[in-house]
Design a protein around this motif. Structure first.
Motif, PDB file in Angstrom:
ATOM      1  N   ALA A   8       0.838  -1.205   0.000  1.00  0.00           N
ATOM      2  CA  ALA A   8       0.000   0.000   0.000  1.00  0.00           C
ATOM      3  C   ALA A   8       0.868   1.248   0.000  1.00  0.00           C
ATOM      4  CB  ALA A   8      -0.932  -0.002   1.213  1.00  0.00           C
ATOM      5  N   SER A   9       1.949   1.241   0.795  1.00  0.00           N
ATOM      6  CA  SER A   9       2.817   2.422   0.848  1.00  0.00           C
ATOM      7  C   SER A   9       3.521   2.634  -0.485  1.00  0.00           C
ATOM      8  CB  SER A   9       3.839   2.283   1.979  1.00  0.00           C
ATOM      9  OG  SER A   9       4.767   1.258   1.681  1.00  0.00           O
ATOM     10  N   TRP A  10       3.954   1.546  -1.122  1.00  0.00           N
ATOM     11  CA  TRP A  10       4.574   1.666  -2.444  1.00  0.00           C
ATOM     12  C   TRP A  10       3.582   2.198  -3.460  1.00  0.00           C
ATOM     13  CZ3 TRP A  10       9.150   2.101  -4.409  1.00  0.00           C
ATOM     14  CH2 TRP A  10      10.260   1.559  -3.739  1.00  0.00           C
ATOM     15  N   TYR A  11       2.349   1.712  -3.376  1.00  0.00           N
ATOM     16  CA  TYR A  11       1.322   2.147  -4.317  1.00  0.00           C
ATOM     17  C   TYR A  11       1.031   3.630  -4.132  1.00  0.00           C
ATOM     18  CZ  TYR A  11      -2.554   1.336  -7.500  1.00  0.00           C
ATOM     19  OH  TYR A  11      -3.384   1.345  -8.580  1.00  0.00           O
ATOM     20  N   VAL A  12       0.970   4.061  -2.872  1.00  0.00           N
ATOM     21  CA  VAL A  12       0.729   5.478  -2.580  1.00  0.00           C
ATOM     22  C   VAL A  12       1.863   6.334  -3.135  1.00  0.00           C
ATOM     23  CG1 VAL A  12       0.639   7.177  -0.701  1.00  0.00           C
ATOM     24  CG2 VAL A  12      -0.763   5.102  -0.593  1.00  0.00           C
ATOM     25  N   TRP A  13       3.108   5.881  -2.954  1.00  0.00           N
ATOM     26  CA  TRP A  13       4.258   6.642  -3.471  1.00  0.00           C
ATOM     27  C   TRP A  13       4.223   6.699  -4.987  1.00  0.00           C
ATOM     28  CZ3 TRP A  13       7.195  10.158  -1.585  1.00  0.00           C
ATOM     29  CH2 TRP A  13       7.469  10.195  -0.223  1.00  0.00           C
ATOM     30  N   LEU A  14       3.938   5.553  -5.622  1.00  0.00           N
ATOM     31  CA  LEU A  14       3.924   5.526  -7.084  1.00  0.00           C
ATOM     32  C   LEU A  14       2.814   6.400  -7.647  1.00  0.00           C
ATOM     33  CD1 LEU A  14       4.697   1.770  -7.781  1.00  0.00           C
ATOM     34  CD2 LEU A  14       6.180   3.740  -8.203  1.00  0.00           C
ATOM     35  N   PRO A  18       3.775  11.058  -9.584  1.00  0.00           N
ATOM     36  CA  PRO A  18       3.271  11.672 -10.812  1.00  0.00           C
ATOM     37  C   PRO A  18       2.237  12.759 -10.545  1.00  0.00           C
ATOM     38  CG  PRO A  18       3.226   9.279 -10.982  1.00  0.00           C
ATOM     39  CD  PRO A  18       3.481   9.626  -9.555  1.00  0.00           C
ATOM     40  N   ILE A  19       1.406  12.583  -9.507  1.00  0.00           N
ATOM     41  CA  ILE A  19       0.405  13.592  -9.182  1.00  0.00           C
ATOM     42  C   ILE A  19       1.079  14.905  -8.785  1.00  0.00           C
ATOM     43  CG2 ILE A  19      -1.344  14.220  -7.472  1.00  0.00           C
ATOM     44  CD1 ILE A  19      -2.272  11.304  -7.569  1.00  0.00           C
ATOM     45  N   LEU A  20       2.162  14.813  -8.011  1.00  0.00           N
ATOM     46  CA  LEU A  20       2.887  16.022  -7.623  1.00  0.00           C
ATOM     47  C   LEU A  20       3.511  16.688  -8.839  1.00  0.00           C
ATOM     48  CD1 LEU A  20       4.609  14.937  -4.294  1.00  0.00           C
ATOM     49  CD2 LEU A  20       2.817  16.650  -4.597  1.00  0.00           C
ATOM     50  N   VAL A  21       4.112  15.894  -9.714  1.00  0.00           N
ATOM     51  CA  VAL A  21       4.764  16.452 -10.909  1.00  0.00           C
ATOM     52  C   VAL A  21       3.729  17.106 -11.825  1.00  0.00           C
ATOM     53  CG1 VAL A  21       6.058  15.870 -12.997  1.00  0.00           C
ATOM     54  CG2 VAL A  21       6.688  14.841 -10.805  1.00  0.00           C
ATOM     55  N   ILE A  26       0.787  21.826 -14.043  1.00  0.00           N
ATOM     56  CA  ILE A  26      -0.490  22.499 -14.272  1.00  0.00           C
ATOM     57  C   ILE A  26      -0.498  23.862 -13.580  1.00  0.00           C
ATOM     58  CG2 ILE A  26      -2.952  22.422 -13.703  1.00  0.00           C
ATOM     59  CD1 ILE A  26      -2.842  19.415 -14.197  1.00  0.00           C
ATOM     60  N   ARG A  27       0.026  23.923 -12.360  1.00  0.00           N
ATOM     61  CA  ARG A  27       0.060  25.196 -11.635  1.00  0.00           C
ATOM     62  C   ARG A  27       0.950  26.208 -12.354  1.00  0.00           C
ATOM     63  NH1 ARG A  27       2.177  24.470  -5.881  1.00  0.00           N
ATOM     64  NH2 ARG A  27       4.152  24.540  -6.978  1.00  0.00           N
TER      65      ARG A  27
END
Length: 42
Positions: A8-14, A18-21, A26-27
């Protein structure tokens, strides 16, 4: 080594990286299209 919490932690990081990037891109694009008028007093 099939630890659900570890997966779960790996999935959250993965997902988070990309969401942060993409969010940063976009910002940056949004600020270029709609520049914030900053009152600069020098």
């Amino acid at each position: 080594m099939h630890d659900p919490a570890l997966w779960a932690s790996w999935y959250v990081w993965l997902l988070a990286v990309p969401i942060l990037v993409i969010g940063t891109l976009i910002r940056d694009w949004f600020q270029r299209r709609h520049p914030v008028h900053l009152r600069k007093r020098s």
